[in-house]
Design a protein around this motif. Sequence first.
Motif, PDB file in Angstrom:
ATOM      1  N   GLU A 291       0.701  -1.072   0.083  1.00  0.00           N
ATOM      2  CA  GLU A 291      -0.067  -0.033  -0.046  1.00  0.00           C
ATOM      3  C   GLU A 291       0.929   1.285  -0.159  1.00  0.00           C
ATOM      4  OE1 GLU A 291      -3.067   0.614   2.750  1.00  0.00           O
ATOM      5  OE2 GLU A 291      -3.867  -1.553   2.532  1.00  0.00           O
ATOM      6  N   THR A 292       1.798   1.193   0.945  1.00  0.00           N
ATOM      7  CA  THR A 292       2.817   2.528   0.987  1.00  0.00           C
ATOM      8  C   THR A 292       3.547   2.584  -0.043  1.00  0.00           C
ATOM      9  OG1 THR A 292       4.082   1.356   2.530  1.00  0.00           O
ATOM     10  CG2 THR A 292       2.213   2.687   3.391  1.00  0.00           C
ATOM     11  N   PHE A 293       3.967   1.442  -0.792  1.00  0.00           N
ATOM     12  CA  PHE A 293       5.092   1.630  -1.819  1.00  0.00           C
ATOM     13  C   PHE A 293       4.575   2.334  -3.167  1.00  0.00           C
ATOM     14  CE2 PHE A 293       7.448   0.024  -5.396  1.00  0.00           C
ATOM     15  CZ  PHE A 293       8.509   0.452  -4.991  1.00  0.00           C
ATOM     16  N   ASN A 294       3.160   2.143  -3.014  1.00  0.00           N
ATOM     17  CA  ASN A 294       2.559   3.074  -4.207  1.00  0.00           C
ATOM     18  C   ASN A 294       2.755   2.692  -5.607  1.00  0.00           C
ATOM     19  OD1 ASN A 294       1.720   4.950  -1.991  1.00  0.00           O
ATOM     20  ND2 ASN A 294       3.244   6.103  -2.241  1.00  0.00           N
ATOM     21  N   GLY A 295       3.701   1.962  -6.071  1.00  0.00           N
ATOM     22  CA  GLY A 295       4.169   1.516  -7.227  1.00  0.00           C
ATOM     23  C   GLY A 295       3.819   0.182  -7.526  1.00  0.00           C
ATOM     24  N   PRO A 296       4.151  -0.139  -8.922  1.00  0.00           N
ATOM     25  CA  PRO A 296       3.718  -1.849  -9.220  1.00  0.00           C
ATOM     26  C   PRO A 296       4.887  -2.589  -8.655  1.00  0.00           C
ATOM     27  CG  PRO A 296       4.930  -0.443 -11.019  1.00  0.00           C
ATOM     28  CD  PRO A 296       4.484   0.460 -10.127  1.00  0.00           C
ATOM     29  N   VAL A 297       4.436  -4.139  -8.401  1.00  0.00           N
ATOM     30  CA  VAL A 297       5.343  -4.758  -7.756  1.00  0.00           C
ATOM     31  C   VAL A 297       5.455  -6.303  -8.771  1.00  0.00           C
ATOM     32  CG1 VAL A 297       5.189  -6.560  -5.695  1.00  0.00           C
ATOM     33  CG2 VAL A 297       4.231  -4.340  -5.613  1.00  0.00           C
ATOM     34  N   ILE A 316       0.111  -5.453  -9.256  1.00  0.00           N
ATOM     35  CA  ILE A 316       0.977  -6.953  -9.117  1.00  0.00           C
ATOM     36  C   ILE A 316       1.162  -7.341 -10.489  1.00  0.00           C
ATOM     37  CG2 ILE A 316       1.072  -9.087  -8.082  1.00  0.00           C
ATOM     38  CD1 ILE A 316      -0.085  -7.929  -5.797  1.00  0.00           C
ATOM     39  N   PHE A 317       2.317  -7.894 -10.812  1.00  0.00           N
ATOM     40  CA  PHE A 317       2.630  -8.494 -11.939  1.00  0.00           C
ATOM     41  C   PHE A 317       3.380  -9.752 -11.640  1.00  0.00           C
ATOM     42  CE2 PHE A 317       1.982  -4.971 -15.324  1.00  0.00           C
ATOM     43  CZ  PHE A 317       1.564  -4.082 -14.299  1.00  0.00           C
TER      44      PHE A 317
END
Length: 541
Positions: A291-297, A316-317
């Motif tokens: 949540e806090t990362f804000n970017g794609p994973v 998420i990928f």
Amino acid sequence: MFCYQCQETAKGTGCEVRGVCGKNEEVAKFQDLLIYVCKGISEIVIKSKADVKSISEINHQMIKSLFITITNANFDENAIKDQIIKMIGLRNEFREQAAGLKLSDAAVFEITDEVSMLDKATENGVLSTDNEDIRSLKEMVTYGLKGMAAYTYHALNIGKENIEIYGFIYEALAAELDDSLSADDLVALTLKTGEFGVKAMALLDEANTSRYGNPEITSVNIGVRSNPAILISGHDLTDLEQLLEQTKDTGVDVYTHSEMLPAHYYPELKKYENLVGNYGGSWWNQITEFETFNGPVLFTTNCIVPPKSEEIRARIFTSGAAGYPGCIHIEEDENGKKDFSPIIEMAKKCKPPTEIETGNIVGGFAHNQVLALADKVVEAVKSGSIKKFFVMAGCDGRMKSREYYTEFAEKLPKDTIILTAGCAKFRYNKLNLGDIGGIPRVLDAGQCNDSYSLAVIAMKLKEVFGLSDINELPIAFNIAWYEQKAVIVLLALLYLGFKNIHLGPTLPGFLSPAVAGVLVEKFGIAGIGSVEDDINLFMNK
Ligand code: FS2
Ligand code: SF4
């Protein structure tokens, strides 16, 4: 469904309705069927005395199939069904080699639709073996093979293979179809699985170090910069390398999560200016940290936790053996290249990560680096400034009882050193436990497979101290396990002769009382107790 392959299995005995991991009944059953077809292919290989070198497509799909079924790797029902269909196709084509031989159902069954797949899976799941001790031993071998396959898969991505390992996987899976095997035969097969586990970890170590250099002492930033970013998790270093190449000069940073942290220790990966740091803790913290990362994973392997919201799921990928329904899976082309541009384009539109902590963590103590410090280490042991080493490698998990490991690390006497590898380290790697004459008290060798490094270090110390038995070294093993890679690490350590390994936070649910008894009697395996009692026990051994 019935699954008891991981440490979080329901009530310590088995998940029967839905996995604690989030795996649903269909996914569990399709995974069982994928294993069953792998057994059928193995039987054909063994009975037809096939030349394993000549069946590379089957070898590669075999290890991918086993890897797909590891805890938290792949929740995508369709991906698993596709893999079953692919394996049945390969099996049928290959079966022509075995014309005239008597084969079991696993080598010949056909499916017509999804219902027939589920029926076949139900007939051939874990509980299809009635005798609980035979079931326990067979499953322990299967779980060891899953871990072995995962490590072999990563090595293959770097272009390294050991045909003997594939040969053993076929031998072991075919043996599981043989109802004439006794418990003693299966105990022997379990130890042989450990022997091949050592080969698999050595292969991956060779692959990683030949491609990326030997891990070296490295201070890893745990804060953030102000660029948008991608978070990469799992264990596959080739995916990280490709992602770093593709994000170079794009203004998108890359952070590691959980088991990808040790990537920072490799010279050929840490040289990338866009590899910024590690974000957060071990796998299960992803629920808040994504949540806090804000970017794609990007998940290159396990451990995936089912995302709590659509917003997170959309970010998420997956790649390789990993998969999650509704998440984009990045396929590789025939040259092993993956196009990560959809992830990079998404990252550019996302906010930069929110800082959740600051500072650094130090790691990179794989065998080459520790052996470079050997004189210092040996001197510290001889002078008495290091009294004991504690191998605390393995996995982390969600259970509250794992707080034991943080407390254990905190309360260990100051003249002890913790040797770690795997995501278990996140329970204590930010505690600032100090150093002994410049040697940090927590030495992180790397990912769970780098437990191999810890064994290499122990074997070297045995030689330096001129000991005849590795168990005379001042080393204690207090290992945390969670999934099947920890099973192969454990079997490998047993094969190498290490005794009195303590395993927690609970003993595996797949061990029947009699099989657990064999492990206790032959190898001194034990569980954990209270922190104080265990420290006393270990320090006075
Ligand atoms: Fe941790 Fe999960 Fe490393 Fe396991 S991130 S429990 O996959 O293999 O260890
Ligand atoms: Fe249960 Fe673990 Fe199997 Fe998931 S992997 S279904 S939590 S035993």
